[in-house]
Scaffold this motif. Structure first.
Motif, mmCIF file in Angstrom:
data_model
loop_
_atom_site.group_PDB
_atom_site.id
_atom_site.type_symbol
_atom_site.label_atom_id
_atom_site.label_comp_id
_atom_site.label_asym_id
_atom_site.label_seq_id
_atom_site.Cartn_x
_atom_site.Cartn_y
_atom_site.Cartn_z
ATOM 1 N N UNK A 239 0.807 -1.216 0.000
ATOM 2 C CA UNK A 239 0.000 0.000 0.000
ATOM 3 C C UNK A 239 0.847 1.277 0.000
ATOM 4 N N UNK A 240 2.103 1.154 0.392
ATOM 5 C CA UNK A 240 2.962 2.339 0.496
ATOM 6 C C UNK A 240 3.568 2.769 -0.837
ATOM 7 N N UNK A 241 3.678 1.847 -1.796
ATOM 8 C CA UNK A 241 4.424 2.165 -3.017
ATOM 9 C C UNK A 241 3.765 3.257 -3.844
ATOM 10 N N UNK A 242 2.440 3.279 -3.906
ATOM 11 C CA UNK A 242 1.780 4.312 -4.718
ATOM 12 C C UNK A 242 2.077 5.706 -4.177
ATOM 13 N N UNK A 243 2.166 5.847 -2.851
ATOM 14 C CA UNK A 243 2.503 7.135 -2.251
ATOM 15 C C UNK A 243 3.935 7.535 -2.597
#
Length: 343
Positions: free
Chosen positions: A119-123
């Motif tokens: 979930x962190x990669x898009x940010x």
């Protein structure tokens, strides 16, 4: 006790471990074939409990990254249950409930932790600039989260089948094979994630050298990228990903041998490649929680459909004209207005 009587007891013990005690049966007929270390597992239980509390407190303080918090807290809760099961095995190594509790919980827990990482990669892509990525930022969680769910379902189904088989004194091979399939799929998904992260990093560096940081990177997040908290978060996420990957490879090898394999009977390897790897992963993400590390200078992108977007997108999330298919409206991040994603 005579040799013949001991041999008879040993044979019966394998058939029904529930009748065994440390005084009447050798450890070789227990589920692990060794005495579970109370000290090592108590330390791991304490660390995972501490991490779980930290994630919940950090979520309350930051009020952001809800999906990340749910995933990490769920994983830590399962780790806690798993190590409670192992401590139960220390007191009674012939106890089936403790064994099944730890093997199921500790097997599926990292799937939740991996989801939090995904979930962190898009940010991160948004922070450096979506133009540096081969695919649109939101495509990452849209691809990896379903893969993680598939992995989790396979592992859970395999664990359930193996548990039922164990209760009815039948072979657990079918359940084991399904669990191994789920773990193997998790390893493949993590490897693909690592490859895409590496590709994004290389493309970003290449564009910076060619165009300069001012042109290659998103100017709205320059302050965030310069912060030590954000840089620490990147290092923590990379370390956590590597730890979960190493642990998953180990568990594939371990469960491939079955519950009576050599790796299953090696406590040192389990503590090092399972317990230590996973606890390092969660603690570094406690130290550099994204809800705290993304505070300084983070500007959210509000997506507005363009004409090309309304006409349709390609399968990987970009518009047919080859752009990201979105306009950026900058708004300062606040707890009252969060992105629609669960990250």
């Amino acid at each position: 006790m005579s040799y013949s009587m001991a041999s008879l007891l040993f044979t019966r013990a394998r058939e029904d471990r529930s009748k065994c005690t440390l005084e009447t049966c050798p450890l070789s007929v227990s589920y692990f074939s060794y005495r579970v270390s109370l000290a090592a597992n108590a330390v791991l239980l304490a660390l995972f409990s501490f991490s779980l509390i930290c994630f919940l407190v950090q979520a309350g303080l930051s009020r952001r990254f809800v999906g990340f918090t749910i995933a990490m807290a769920s994983g830590c809760a399962l780790e806690v249950l798993g190590y409670i099961g192992r401590i139960m095995e220390h007191h009674n190594p012939f106890l089936e409930h403790g064994f099944l509790m730890q093997i199921i919980c500790l097997t599926i827990a990292p799937a939740f932790l991996a989801a939090g990482i995904y979930l962190c990669l898009s940010r991160i892509v948004t922070t450096f600039g979506a133009q540096n990525s081969r695919i649109a930022p939101l495509t990452y969680p849209r691809f990896f989260i379903p893969c993680d769910i598939i992995s989790l379902m396979l592992q859970a189904a395999g664990g359930g089948i193996a548990s039922v088989a164990s209760h009815t004194d039948k072979s657990t091979k079918s359940g084991d094979n399904i669990m191994v399939a789920g773990l193997s799929f998790q390893v493949a998904t993590l490897f693909a994630f690592i490859v895409l992260c590496t590709d994004f990093a290389i493309r970003t560096l290449q564009r910076m050298r060619k165009l300069g940081a001012g042109e290659a990177l998103d100017p709205t997040h320059a302050k965030l990228r310069a912060s030590w908290a954000f840089r620490g978060f990147l290092a923590a996420l990379a370390l956590a990903t590597l730890c979960i990957f190493v642990r998953s490879v180990y568990r594939v090898a371990e469960l491939s041998e079955g519950w009576n394999g050599a790796l299953m009977k090696n406590q040192s390897l389990f503590i090092g490649l399972e317990g230590v790897m996973v606890v390092v992963a969660v603690l570094v993400l406690n130290a550099f929680h994204p809800g705290i590390c993304f505070r300084e200078g983070y500007v959210k992108k509000v997506k507005v459909p363009t004409k090309s977007e309304k006409k349709g997108k390609s399968w990987f999330g970009r518009s047919k004209k080859g752009t990201n298919g979105e306009k950026d409206l900058s708004e300062r991040s606040s707890s009252d207005h969060e992105p629609t994603t669960m990250a």
